[in-house]
Design an enzyme around this catalytic site. Structure first.
Site, PDB file in Angstrom:
ATOM      1  N   THR A  15       0.652  -1.700  -0.093  1.00  9.52           N
ATOM      2  CA  THR A  15       0.024  -0.170  -0.196  1.00  9.52           C
ATOM      3  C   THR A  15       0.910   1.780   0.287  1.00  9.52           C
ATOM      4  O   THR A  15       0.558   2.339  -0.196  1.00  9.52           O
ATOM      5  CB  THR A  15      -1.021  -0.065   1.236  1.00  9.52           C
ATOM      6  OG1 THR A  15      -1.380  -1.189   1.025  1.00  9.52           O
ATOM      7  CG2 THR A  15      -1.417   1.468   1.074  1.00  9.52           C
ATOM      8  N   SER A  57       1.075  -7.352  -1.504  1.00  8.09           N
ATOM      9  CA  SER A  57       1.489  -8.622  -0.299  1.00  8.09           C
ATOM     10  C   SER A  57       0.549  -9.426   0.389  1.00  8.09           C
ATOM     11  O   SER A  57       1.522 -10.885   0.711  1.00  8.09           O
ATOM     12  CB  SER A  57       2.297  -7.930   1.459  1.00  8.09           C
ATOM     13  OG  SER A  57       0.553  -7.253   2.120  1.00  8.09           O
ATOM     14  N   THR A  88       1.428  -4.416   4.683  1.00  8.53           N
ATOM     15  CA  THR A  88       0.998  -4.848   5.729  1.00  8.53           C
ATOM     16  C   THR A  88       0.422  -6.620   5.988  1.00  8.53           C
ATOM     17  O   THR A  88       0.402  -6.966   6.958  1.00  8.53           O
ATOM     18  CB  THR A  88      -0.047  -3.269   6.393  1.00  8.53           C
ATOM     19  OG1 THR A  88      -1.176  -3.781   5.602  1.00  8.53           O
ATOM     20  CG2 THR A  88       0.432  -1.745   6.552  1.00  8.53           C
TER      21      THR A  88
END
Length: 340
Positions: A15, A57, A88
């Site tokens: 992000t 991710s 994250t």
């Protein structure tokens, strides 16, 4: 005047490096652009950047952890520390994996990211990135840590507990190692110097299955799991146990496949497992050879068994001695038998 530390930024997407696309956020911002958004980093350290990956991710895999370790190993002598910009959602897995794959590192390896892209007017990306460089450039920093929302969390203790808020990560059953506020690092736990030299591991056994128990689970998939995976991690209820609905078949397969590694973990985030408390857990000790996660996070259990199976022959070594040897604070209250 003290010479500024040289820090290598390894960008992997996430992000923090995303921009809006027609189908939602997508990593598009280069590591050089990330640095341009935080010009004050020049007062902290000298930064060089490498675009190692460019992933959401969600798509992070063990093969990508190997790429990170390889990059750190290749540049280890040239830099004083490393910052990894990461998404994250799987950051806690990566932090745990790197804790096992790069051990005894006197040079800090800091993993960070953001809940909002760095190009937005309101974002946590800039502060997280600045804090990470500040921590990586500090003389007292070492090991693998997550720096996020002003907290420094040991790589094996982090868990993402909020999907949108800036305070996304918690340190599970262990204090944060430090907090960062107004460009000051306040350390709660002193770093003990490593007595051994840094050691890199690039082998992992990815053939690991996580079996989450649910009420009413049935045994029909157990045979396939035991036949196809090297390790079965059971994410049990509470302090741990095998429910009656699958117990007979589970115990039979444990005895039929003594070469398989079975690890008992728990779905509960805090306080860990203890298979001695209830009959459903105690019975398993009579029928199966297994390891127990105790107070380890699930992310650390998964990463640790991948590392163990990738680097040790469990048929010829004391696998308990390896598993229960504490690495980067991963096992505190449980069966912590230190290796010789």
């Amino acid at each position: 005047m003290q010479q500024k530390k040289r820090i290598l930024l390894l960008a992997t997407g996430g992000t923090i490096a995303s921009r809006k696309s027609d189908n939602g956020l997508k990593p598009q911002i280069t590591p050089e652009e990330l640095i341009e958004y935080i010009p004050q980093v020049k007062e902290i350290c000298e930064v060089e950047a490498v675009q190692l990956l460019n992933l959401d991710s969600t798509n992070m895999e063990p093969s990508h952890w190997k790429l990170m370790v390889h990059a750190i190993r290749e540049h280890y002598d040239d830099f004083d520390g490393f910052v990894i910009a990461h998404g994250t959602d799987t950051m806690a897995y990566t932090a745990a994996a790197l804790s096992y794959m790069v051990q005894n590192t006197k040079k800090p390896i800091v993993i960070t990211g953001a809940q909002k892209p760095i190009d937005l007017e309101i974002t946590d990306a800039k502060s997280n990135l600045i804090d990470s460089f500040l921590y990586a450039a500090d003389d007292r920093s070492q090991g693998v840590q997550i720096v996020f929302d002003g907290k420094v969390i040991a790589g094996t203790r982090a868990k993402k507990v909020r999907s949108k808020s800036y305070n996304a990560f918690s340190s599970i059953d262990y204090p944060s190692l430090a907090v960062i506020q107004d460009m000051n690092i306040m350390r709660y736990i002193p770093m003990l110097p490593y007595e051994e030299e840094v050691r890199f591991y690039e082998n992992l056994d990815e053939n690991v299955f996580l079996m989450k128990l649910i009420p009413g689970i049935r045994p029909k998939v157990l045979k396939s799991i035991f036949e196809n995976y090297d390790c079965i991690i059971v994410e049990s209820f509470g302090v741990g146990g095998i429910p009656q609905s699958i117990a007979e078949e589970f115990y039979r397969l444990c005895q039929e496949h003594p070469d398989k590694l079975v690890v008992m973990a728990t779905q509960v985030a805090h306080e860990g497992s203890d298979m001695t408390v209830y009959e459903v857990g105690h019975n398993m000790k009579e029928y199966c050879r297994f390891l127990e996660s105790y107070d380890m996070t699930l992310e650390s259990v998964i990463a640790k068994v991948m590392w163990m199976l990738g680097n040790y022959d469990i048929s010829s070594c004391d696998i308990e001695e390896i598993f229960y040897h504490s690495i980067n604070y991963d096992l505190i209250f449980g069966k912590n038998r230190k290796c010789n």
